[in-house]
Design an enzyme around this catalytic site. Structure first.
Site, PDB file in Angstrom:
ATOM      1  N   GLY A  74       0.821  -1.217   0.000  1.00  0.00           N
ATOM      2  CA  GLY A  74       0.000   0.000   0.000  1.00  0.00           C
ATOM      3  C   GLY A  74       0.855   1.268   0.000  1.00  0.00           C
ATOM      4  CB  VAL A  76       4.896   1.347  -2.941  1.00  0.00           C
ATOM      5  CG1 VAL A  76       5.175   0.694  -1.612  1.00  0.00           C
ATOM      6  CG2 VAL A  76       4.061   0.441  -3.835  1.00  0.00           C
ATOM      7  N   GLY A  77       3.064   3.702  -4.669  1.00  0.00           N
ATOM      8  CA  GLY A  77       3.006   4.422  -5.951  1.00  0.00           C
ATOM      9  C   GLY A  77       2.460   3.561  -7.085  1.00  0.00           C
ATOM     10  CE  LYS A  78      -0.995  -0.746  -4.615  1.00  0.00           C
ATOM     11  NZ  LYS A  78      -0.388  -0.089  -3.448  1.00  0.00           N
ATOM     12  CB  THR A  79      -2.551   4.854  -8.299  1.00  0.00           C
ATOM     13  OG1 THR A  79      -3.206   3.942  -7.426  1.00  0.00           O
ATOM     14  CG2 THR A  79      -3.566   5.545  -9.181  1.00  0.00           C
ATOM     15  CG  ASP A 102      -7.083  -0.229  -4.057  1.00  0.00           C
ATOM     16  OD1 ASP A 102      -7.885  -0.642  -3.196  1.00  0.00           O
ATOM     17  OD2 ASP A 102      -6.045   0.392  -3.787  1.00  0.00           O
ATOM     18  CG  ASN A 342       7.632   5.426  -7.016  1.00  0.00           C
ATOM     19  OD1 ASN A 342       8.213   6.278  -7.691  1.00  0.00           O
ATOM     20  ND2 ASN A 342       6.429   5.636  -6.512  1.00  0.00           N
TER      21      ASN A 342
END
Ligand SMILES: Nc1ncnc2c1ncn2[C@@H]1O[C@H](COP(=O)(O)OP(=O)(O)OP(=O)(O)O)[C@@H](O)[C@H]1O
Length: 405
Positions: A74, A76-79, A102, A342
């Site tokens: 959660g 970490v910059g996935k989006t 999500d 990231n």
């Protein structure tokens, strides 16, 4: 990797001309939106890590449809990584869909556009068609209810066919709490199965059916790149192991049905009778359901069409979780080739004490990646920590051009 550690360790100066980048972003966005930018987009990027090659050329090659799933811990910059990749695909001529699985969607926030609603929404400001889809469990519930009313194939039918009609009525109306409060005697096991099924149905509706729709319906046939912004690790792993889980659940249901049919006559009358025709209907439905599940499973295991990209940040906790995620994905036979690191601190000429400490921490985390028997084999994609939040298409484009090379 070694060069990255070297850069972090030495703090080699590598400033970009951030004013130039800021200017170009600002003018691009002004042209697009007809007004000057808000602060974040004008903000400068602190510096560039010396170019890493992520193999983007390989990612855009060909018009065969490809699926990229971005996942990780959660926050970490996935989006941001998924959205920037989708923008880059679209700007390189690939009609693209970016899908959020999500439940706590942030695609709309990331694109700074309203992409809610659970349907394909066009993203403004890119060269090729880019659509976003935030899977909406509420909408999935509605569709599930509609399909029940219309008498379509569905889990209710399936459960009806198995002699669990009464259970599915309550379950279908989502009165699970009520059911749990007043369980019919002897139905503990059935309730356990139905409980497992509840979450499963929504996931199944909002993910698997959507995936099948994308792969099978004419409406989606023009899209050649599908990027998934997935939920944090645990949820995503459950989602990807869903077909096997469902298979096991169906197995349990069948066993339960066997048990029920040989139970007392009182119980039998409670569930109604099962004639041969109904049995056949049930098997057909089970087969259909199985087929769908296997299609989704096979799709995500096919290395020609699918790649899972792990996103992490250079902290010990995030790297540890990435390592576990990688091992789980391998176990599921899901292809993984890249690891995005990231929010890497950009190299600076001088560091304050705080930055020096953080840099040391990041070097330790990168060292962990290097020594991890699994992560060490992945291609490293370096994404710097920007000095502003990445929001809106121009910023995502900028991030995409910086990261996906
Ligand atoms: N490289 C970066 N530099 C600066 N800010 C970043 C960077 N990557 C992400 N961010 C910011 O960090 C925040 C979280 O990013 P994002 O929403 O992409 O993470 P996430 O992993 O999708 O989160 P969640 O698990 O909550 O869905 C956002 O405000 C985003 O703009």
């Amino acid at each position: 990797m070694a060069s990255l550690l070297h850069r972090l360790g030495k703090g080699r100066t590598c400033y970009t001309q951030f004013s130039r980048i800021g200017r170009s972003l600002a003018s691009e966005a002004t042209a697009m939106y007809g007004k000057p930018l808000q602060l974040p987009l004008q903000a400068r990027w602190m510096s560039t890590p010396a170019g890493t090659v992520t193999g983007f050329d390989e990612m855009i090659k060909g018009t065969q449809r490809k699926f990229y799933l971005l996942g990780g811990k959660g926050g970490v910059g996935k989006t941001s990584c998924a959205a920037s990749l989708a923008v880059k695909f679209a700007n390189h001529g690939h009609p693209t869909i970016v899908v959020s699985t999500d439940p706590a969607h942030s695609l709309s926030d990331s694109f700074a556009q309203d992409l809610t609603g659970g349907t394909l929404v066009p993203v403004q400001g890119v060269d090729s068609p880019l659509f976003a889809l935030e899977l909406n469990p509420e909408k999935a519930k509605e569709e599930f209810r509609k399909s029940q009313k219309a008498g379509n194939d569905g889990v209710k039918d399936l459960m009806d066919g198995m002699g669990l009609g009464m259970l599915s009525d309550q379950f279908g109306d989502l009165k699970l709490g009520e059911l749990l409060d007043t369980p019919p005697p002897g139905l503990d096991e059935a309730i356990a199965v139905s409980k497992a099924c509840q979450s499963l149905i929504y996931i199944f509706f909002s993910f698997s059916f959507q995936v099948l729709q994308i792969t099978e319906s004419e409406e989606y046939s023009k899209f050649t790149r599908i990027v998934f912004d997935t939920a944090p690790t645990g949820h995503t792993l459950r989602l990807l192991s869903l077909p096997d889980f469902m298979d096991a659940s169906i197995g349990k249901m069948l066993k339960l049905k066997e048990k029920l049919s040989s139970a007392t006559s009182a119980l039998k009358s409670m569930f109604g009778k099962n004639d041969g025709q109904k049995q056949q209907l049930t098997s057909n439905k089970l087969e259909k359901l199985r087929e769908k599940m296997y299609k989704v499973r096979d799709l995500f295991r096919d290395s020609d069409s699918t790649e899972f990209i792990i996103v992490t940040i250079p902290t010990v906790m995030a790297v540890s979780e990435s390592s576990r995620l990688h091992a789980s994905l391998l176990k599921e036979s899901i292809p993984v080739h890249r690891l995005v690191v990231n929010q890497l601190l950009p190299p600076l000429a001088t560091d304050c004490k705080f930055c020096a400490m953080r840099r040391k921490d990041q070097a330790r985390a990168l060292d962990m990646i290097q020594k991890d028997p699994g992560l060490d084999k992945l291609r490293l994609v370096e994404a710097p920590l920007f000095d502003a939040e990445i929001r809106g298409v121009p910023a995502l484009k900028f991030m995409g051009d910086t990261v996906w090379k």
